[in-house]
Each structure stands twice: as structure tokens, then as C-alpha cells.
Design a protein around this motif. Structure first.
Motif, PDB file in Angstrom:
ATOM      1  N   ASN B 256      31.370 -16.168 -12.420  1.00 42.65           N
ATOM      2  CA  ASN B 256      30.301 -16.126 -11.561  1.00 42.65           C
ATOM      3  C   ASN B 256      29.435 -14.999 -11.894  1.00 42.65           C
ATOM      4  N   GLY B 257      28.109 -15.513 -12.300  1.00 41.01           N
ATOM      5  CA  GLY B 257      27.025 -14.367 -12.749  1.00 41.01           C
ATOM      6  C   GLY B 257      26.969 -14.532 -14.143  1.00 41.01           C
ATOM      7  N   LEU B 260      28.543 -11.715 -16.586  1.00 42.93           N
ATOM      8  CA  LEU B 260      30.047 -11.696 -16.593  1.00 42.93           C
ATOM      9  C   LEU B 260      30.737 -12.970 -17.409  1.00 42.93           C
ATOM     10  N   SER B 263      30.142 -12.172 -21.137  1.00 44.24           N
ATOM     11  CA  SER B 263      31.038 -11.185 -21.161  1.00 44.24           C
ATOM     12  C   SER B 263      32.684 -12.002 -21.672  1.00 44.24           C
ATOM     13  N   LEU B 265      33.184 -14.961 -22.369  1.00 40.28           N
ATOM     14  CA  LEU B 265      33.120 -15.728 -23.555  1.00 40.28           C
ATOM     15  C   LEU B 265      33.541 -14.818 -24.737  1.00 40.28           C
ATOM     16  N   VAL B 267      35.003 -11.800 -24.673  1.00 46.32           N
ATOM     17  CA  VAL B 267      36.505 -11.413 -24.665  1.00 46.32           C
ATOM     18  C   VAL B 267      37.428 -12.321 -25.093  1.00 46.32           C
ATOM     19  N   PHE B 311      34.654 -12.205 -10.417  1.00 46.77           N
ATOM     20  CA  PHE B 311      34.622 -11.005  -9.824  1.00 46.77           C
ATOM     21  C   PHE B 311      33.954 -11.020  -8.625  1.00 46.77           C
ATOM     22  N   GLY B 312      34.527 -11.012  -7.345  1.00 46.16           N
ATOM     23  CA  GLY B 312      33.636 -11.272  -6.260  1.00 46.16           C
ATOM     24  C   GLY B 312      32.959 -10.262  -5.637  1.00 46.16           C
ATOM     25  N   GLY B 313      31.493 -10.709  -5.476  1.00 47.22           N
ATOM     26  CA  GLY B 313      30.597  -9.686  -4.729  1.00 47.22           C
ATOM     27  C   GLY B 313      30.259 -10.538  -3.753  1.00 47.22           C
ATOM     28  N   ARG B 340      41.655 -15.653 -12.844  1.00 52.33           N
ATOM     29  CA  ARG B 340      41.826 -14.167 -12.613  1.00 52.33           C
ATOM     30  C   ARG B 340      40.716 -13.886 -11.482  1.00 52.33           C
ATOM     31  N   ASP B 342      39.113 -11.019  -8.761  1.00 57.41           N
ATOM     32  CA  ASP B 342      39.130  -9.640  -8.408  1.00 57.41           C
ATOM     33  C   ASP B 342      37.776  -9.543  -7.483  1.00 57.41           C
ATOM     34  N   GLY B 343      37.902  -8.617  -6.753  1.00 55.83           N
ATOM     35  CA  GLY B 343      36.765  -8.242  -5.754  1.00 55.83           C
ATOM     36  C   GLY B 343      36.825  -8.671  -4.315  1.00 55.83           C
ATOM     37  N   THR B 344      35.863  -9.011  -3.945  1.00 53.36           N
ATOM     38  CA  THR B 344      35.920  -9.627  -2.518  1.00 53.36           C
ATOM     39  C   THR B 344      36.917 -10.626  -2.071  1.00 53.36           C
ATOM     40  N   MET B 367      40.980  -9.050 -16.583  1.00 51.80           N
ATOM     41  CA  MET B 367      40.107  -9.824 -17.615  1.00 51.80           C
ATOM     42  C   MET B 367      40.414  -9.790 -18.987  1.00 51.80           C
ATOM     43  N   LEU B 368      41.113  -8.771 -19.472  1.00 48.69           N
ATOM     44  CA  LEU B 368      41.579  -8.994 -20.799  1.00 48.69           C
ATOM     45  C   LEU B 368      42.915  -9.583 -20.723  1.00 48.69           C
TER      46      LEU B 368
END
Lengths: 293, 381
Positions: B256-257, B260, B263, B265, B267, B311-313, B340, B342-344, B367-368
Motif C-alpha cells: 500500500n503506497g 513502500l 521499496s 521490490l 528489498v 504498513f497500515g496508516g 507482512r 504492520d501498523g494500524t 519487511m526484510l
């Protein structure tokens, strides 16, 4: 201290009566931002949970003393809303809207350079000064006050990196999303200059991505004008040329605007570039840890 | 959005930029009819979004109907650097006295339109820049002032073009600037800009890129989109309103975003994997969007494993988890997924996934870690 927004911010929201505008505007107010007004033409005199709505930004400014505007209207009305806020004398306009035509932004940008109004965005998550004010859609609960100034072209990537830095025990002075469009109101250089002058900011993290030459220009600027440590991240090493990677501005044109060229330009000027968000957080944390010791 | 030569020329003509007469055709018969109406000789030009058409044999002169049919038959269906020719443009042949180069680009760096003119047309601008950098004259235009007559004179005199055509070239540049602004172009290029034997100035070719964010005010341009030229997965994603870019690898990616996802791709590539796509589910992704996204990713037969990096915002991780559970109920998923969150609402999201116990779905915390896992699974499946 912090930059751009703080406890003196008095916020007017263009598009406060829309679904997203209401949700995020009130969210910003719950965080402690002084939300003084909303603007929706034809709805003057109404209110959104006690926040007065005005027909024009001019009315909102003269009635409430608003000094910061957040633009949350659809793309075809956004350029107009930014220009209206500037015409009403608002000092800082933060435009969240994604999808504004590039030519519209070019005219807005050129005009605003001749005024004293500063624009952040468009196509950005906004600005957060932890503990003081939040204007935009940044999920504030991940962040606490501290010494890291964070500036980024991307939203969620900022949260990812900010969260990893927070996980290592460091907070932020201000987090600024400058936006992912080809033309944005404020550049990395504009924001980094503010962080350099801000006594609370001890270290600057910049999060760039493919497209344009902002990161390269910023590298030169940092070498000449910035005394604080800067850590950088660049997204899009695997992006193929000619494809727009989500953000309108994130495109490698021919051999121009690649992530590798940007990382090289920054490293050549002594800026440390992390290869993953985790590595950026590690470099930032060890630099700050060493400074504290 | 890039336009074909003839589509760009239609927009030129709309704003008074002179072009030779021509008509598009999709069959040799149609090509012959077009040529009969235009009058001989004509040029049969392959319509593909790539340079080097002439060298590839995609541009041919025809002196009569038989030749038009022959050339059109040969060019239609031809592969030019990986693109199949589906349309030809039949254009009245022009006699060439001089070939110049003109272009207007949206210069992000200077934040202004940049107008360029050179007397050395007919070759790539990069080639001109290399052989004689001074041969390209450049002028930035203040977008609030616009292109003035003096800009045209400045460019034309400095570029050293023939004196008798200074005025018409300046006039053409002014109209090209109108086209650039009014059609919301990011690039218009005329190469060559032709001076004919009887000293007429015309745009013999067009390269035209339109700002995708401005298509709502150009419904005619939006209709130019040629779905047959698109990658099938990209077309499917667009229909569903997803931001998707097809890549060459075998690991499907959703995040999402835009930043991210880019990034992610990177990683995955650093972990030794090859991403199959870029897919941004956007802010506030709801469950239905996740179902659509899974369908688009899995429609690429090369995909051997999929990574969800959220990564939930604004996006809520529980919504993403519910979407994934729904998708697995509707689609027969044969490849492993690494998720994965993370976040909200990340804990709620992970709880939903744990309860659903979907086959082949692995949950990772970082993420890694997620990137390493998906690379391993893609190699092993």
C-alpha cells in the motif's frame, strides 16, 4: 521547536464537509491541532462537529485568524483551492489531493513563488510535528517528539522508516511529506533548509525515489549548506524505464532519474544512503546514539 | 499516456500546426482506399509507440495502389522491437528541402515548459546533442506569460534556420505551444519539422505524451487508448482501478503506497528474488480491492509466490486480512503467500489470518524477513 506546524497553527480545511475531509480533519483536531474552520462554497454558516464552515477562505481567515490551510478537495478543484488560500493570505497550504494535472500545478507553483505562501504537496500525506500538531493523513500514533527530521516523497514508506526509527527509541521533530507529483510546492531543499535552522532537529532523514533530479540537487545543497547529519533512502532500484511507478512523478525517463544515480550523487557528497528502510533506521540510530554518548 | 503518430497529428491539426494530409488504416484494403483519396505518391507508416520505425522497414513510399497494398500487407502485423503493428498511417508524400527538429518538454527540474529547436532534424535529439550540442537551442517559457512571438524569433534565429522560413517556423512553434498547454502534454516532439520544396513548413512526425492526470478534461484523447497494445494484466488492473506495472520476475508483490511498493521490490531483489509486478493497493484499501488485486497478480502465469507488504496508516490491516480470506474463498490459489502486516490494526489482522489458517499463507513480522521468506518459497515451489 519543530518546522511548519506547531501549537500556533490555526487550521482551515478546504473540503472539510466531504467524507475524507471530515474524517481526517476531525482526526487532526483530536490530535490537538487547532482546527478553526472549514470552507465549502454554499455551506457557509453550517458546522462540522462544532467547526464553523465558511463560503470562502477569505471569510474563514478574517473570522478565525486561520494561518494554515489543508486542501482536501477532488483534483479538478484543488489548484483553485490552493490559489484561493494563497489569495486569502494563508502562509502555509498543505495539499493532500492526488491526481492534479501537472500543468495546473505548474501555474500554481509559478504564481506562489511570487507570493509569501508556502505550499507542501500535492499528492502528499501532510505534515506532523509530534506532540504539537498534525495536518494531513499521517498516522500520528506511531510517532513521538524527538530529534529526527523526516522528509519524504512517499507516505507509507515514511511510516515504515519512521516506525523503524521509533522502534530504536528515537522521536521526530517534524515529519514532512513533500509529495510524489512531478511538480510539488516545496522541495527536499526547502524542507531541509528549515530542519537545518530548527534547533530541535539533530539529524535529517530524506526519503527519495526515482524520477526527476531533486535528490541530485539536494546532494549539492547538503554539501554546501547543511551541517547536521543527513541519512537518505532511495526507492525504485528495480523500476524499469518508462513506467510510472504509482506516483505520477516516479518515472525513469530514458537513463534519467534512476535510483542508482541518485544514491551515487548523495554518497558522493558524503550523505549516507541506507539500502533498506531498516538500514536507514540503523544508521540514523547509531549516528544519534554516538552523538548522545 | 503516449499517443501514436497519427493521434498526435490530429491534436496538432486541431490547434493549427500544419501537417501533411493523411488517414489511418487497419487493413491493406483500407490503406488503398485512403491512398486513392489522398492521391499518389503516399507513405505507408507503421503506427507503434517506439522509435526506429524507418530502419525496421516500417515506413515505405508507395507510388500506386498496388504498392500501397503490398506495403500495408507487409507492415501490418510486423514486429518492431517487440511491438506488433496493428495500424498504418497513409500520408501524402512530401518533398524534403530541409529537416529541422522541434520539441516542447515539461521540464520538471526547471518547473517550466522548455522549447527546443534545431536545424539538424531527422536524427535523435540525443544524437544531435552528442554531435553538436550547440545545434539545439533551448528556451524556457514562463507558464503564466506563455509563448510570445519573440520566443519564436529568438529560437529560429539562434538555431540558424533558413531565413525565408523564420516567420512560419516561429508561427508553428507558437501553435505547438498552444497544443502543449491546451492538450495537457508532457512532451510534444516534431522530428523532422519539414520545409518542403515549395517552402511550406509542416510537422512530418509527432511524438506526443499526455498527462494521465488530465485525461478527465480530454475525453477524445482518453478514447485514443488502444487496449490491444496493452499487456493483458495491465489492462485487467486498469479496469479494476488498481495501479499495476508488469515486470519480468516470478514473485508477485502487493503493498500500500507507491513508495513502500517500490521499496518492497528493491528489498525482494536484494534478497535474490525477481519481482513479477508493482501493485499499489492504495490508501484505505478495502477487502474488495484486495480480492481484485489477488486476481490480477495471479493472472500472470509466471508468478510462483506472492508477497503482501502492508504498513497500515489509513489502510487497516484487519481489512487487508479479511480481503485475503475472501480472496482465498473465491480463487483457487496454488502458490504460497507471505504476508507482512504492520501498523494500524496489525494485531487484529494477524489474528484473522491465524484463525482462517489459509493454506500456503505465511505471516512474517518484518519487511526484510518477509522478503527473504518469499524468495525462498519462490525458489522452492
Amino acid at each position: 521547536m519543530s518546522i511548519l506546524i506547531d501549537s500556533d497553527t490555526k487550521l482551515v480545511v478546504s473540503g472539510l464537509t466531504g467524507r475524507e475531509g471530515t474524517f481526517h480533519g476531525l482526526n487532526n483536531r483530536r490530535y490537538g491541532t487547532d482546527l478553526v474552520a472549514g470552507v465549502t462554497p454554499g455551506k457557509g454558516g453550517q458546522d462540522v462537529e462544532g467547526v464553523p464552515i465558511f463560503n470562502t477562505v477569505h471569510d474563514a481567515v478574517s473570522e478565525t485568524g486561520a494561518n494554515t490551510s489543508m486542501v482536501f478537495v477532488p483534483p479538478r478543484f484543488a489548484a483553485d483551492a490552493v490559489l484561493e488560500a494563497a489569495d486569502a493570505g494563508v502562509e502555509l497550504v498543505i495539499c493532500i489531493t492526488e491526481g492534479i494535472p501537472a500543468h495546473d500545478m505548474l501555474r500554481v507553483y509559478t504564481h506562489l513563488k511570487r507570493t509569501s505562501t508556502r505550499l507542501i504537496g500535492p499528492n502528499c500525506p501532510g505534515v506532523l510535528s509530534p506532540g504539537k500538531a498534525n495536518v494531513g493523513i499521517i498516522p500520528a500514533h506511531f510517532f513521538s517528539p524527538g530529534g529526527v527530521g523526516l522528509v519524504s516523497r512517499s507516505g507509507t514508506l515514511t511510516y515504515q522508516i519512521g516506525n523503524e526509527i521509533a522502534g530504536r527509541g528515537f522521536g521526530n521533530s517534524t515529519i514532512v511529506g513533500i509529495g510524489g507529483d512531478p511538480v510539488v510546492g516545496s522541495s527536499f531543499i526547502d524542507v531541509i533548509a528549515l530542519f537545518e535552522a530548527d534547533p530541535e532537529t539533530e539529524l535529517i532523514v530524506m526519503c527519495g525515489e526515482i524520477g526527476g533530479d531533486e535528490e541530485e540537487r539536494t546532494a549539492d545543497y547538503i554539501a554546501e549548506h547543511v551541517s547536521k547529519p543527513v541519512v537518505a533512502y532511495i526507492a525504485g532500484f528495480t523500476a524499469p524505464p518508462g513506467k510510472t511507478m504509482g506516483h505520477a512523478g516516479a518515472i525513469v525517463s530514458g537513463s534519467k532519474g534512476t535510483a542508482a544515480a541518485k544514491a551515487e550523487a548523495l554518497e558522493a557528497k558524503g550523505v549516507r544512503v541506507g539500502r533498506t528502510p531498516t538500514e536507514v533506521a540503523e544508521i540514523a540510530a547509531s549516528t544519534l546514539g554516538a552523538a548522545a554518548a | 499516456m503516449d499517443l501514436l503518430e497519427y493521434q498526435g497529428k490530429q491534436l496538432f491539426a486541431k490547434h493549427g500546426v500544419p501537417i501533411p494530409e493523411g488517414r489511418p488504416a487497419t487493413s491493406p484494403g483500407e490503406a488503398a482506399e485512403a491512398a486513392d483519396a489522398l492521391g499518389y505518391p503516399v507513405v505507408v507508416k507503421a503506427q507503434v509507440l517506439i522509435g526506429g520505425r524507418g530502419k525496421a522497414g516500417g515506413i515505405k513510399l508507395a507510388k500506386d495502389r498496388t504498392e500501397v497494398e503490398q506495403h500495408a500487407a507487409a507492415i501490418l502485423g510486423m514486429d518492431i522491437r517487440g511491438l506488433t503493428v496493428r495500424e498504418v498511417y497513409i500520408e501524402k508524400a512530401s518533398d524534403i528541402a530541409e529537416e529541422y527538429y522541434a520539441a516542447i518538454v515539461f521540464d520538471r527540474s526547471a518547473r517550466a515548459p522548455l522549447v527546443m529547436l534545431s536545424r539538424m532534424g531527422g536524427m535523435d535529439v540525443e544524437e544531435i546533442a552528442e554531435s553538436d550540442p550547440k545545434a539545439i537551442v533551448r528556451v524556457h517559457i514562463d507558464p503564466l506569460v506563455g509563448f510570445q512571438d519573440f520566443h519564436g524569433r529568438l529560437l529560429a534565429f539562434e538555431a540558424g534556420i533558413a531565413e525565408d522560413v523564420i516567420r512560419p517556423v516561429g508561427a508553428l512553434l507558437a501553435k505547438l505551444y498552444d497544443t502543449f498547454v491546451e492538450e495537457d502534454a508532457m512532451l510534444v516532439e516534431v522530428n523532422p519539422l519539414l520545409v518542403t520544396g515549395d517552402r511550406q513548413v509542416v510537422a512530418l512526425d509527432s511524438k506526443f505524451t499526455v498527462d494521465g492526470s488530465a485525461l478527465w478534461r480530454h475525453p477524445d484523447t482518453a478514447a485514443f487508448r488502444n487496449p490491444s497494445a496493452d499487456d493483458p494484466q495491465e489492462a485487467m488492473a486498469r479496469e479494476r482501478g488498481l495501479t499495476y506495472v508488469k515486470l519480468d520476475g516470478d514473485i508477485g508483490i502487493l503493498g500500500n503506497g507507491a513508495g513502500l511498493v517500490m521499496s518492497t521490490l528493491d528489498v525482494v531483489a536484494q534478497a535474490g528474488g525477481q519481482p513479477a509486478n508493482f501493485l499499489d493497493a492504495g490508501g484505505g484499501s478495502k477487502a474488495e480491492a484486495i480480492v481484485d488485486a489477488v486476481e490480477v497478480i495471479l493472472s500472470d502465469p509466471k508468478v510462483r509466490a506472492v508477497l503482501f507488504n502492508i504498513f497500515g496508516g489509513i489502510t487497516r490491516c484487519d481489512e487487508v486480512a479479511r480481503g485475503l480470506v475472501t480472496a482465498f474463498g473465491q480463487i483457487d490459489v496454488k502458490v504460497p503467500f507471505v504476508v507482512r502486516l504492520d501498523g494500524t490494526n496489525d494485531e487484529e489482522g494477524r489474528r484473522i489470518l491465524a484463525e482462517a489458517d489459509l493454506p500456503g499463507v505465511h505471516v512474517e513480522k518484518t519487511m526484510l524477513g518477509a522478503a527473504a521468506r518469499v524468495v525462498e518459497l519462490a525458489a522452492g515451489s
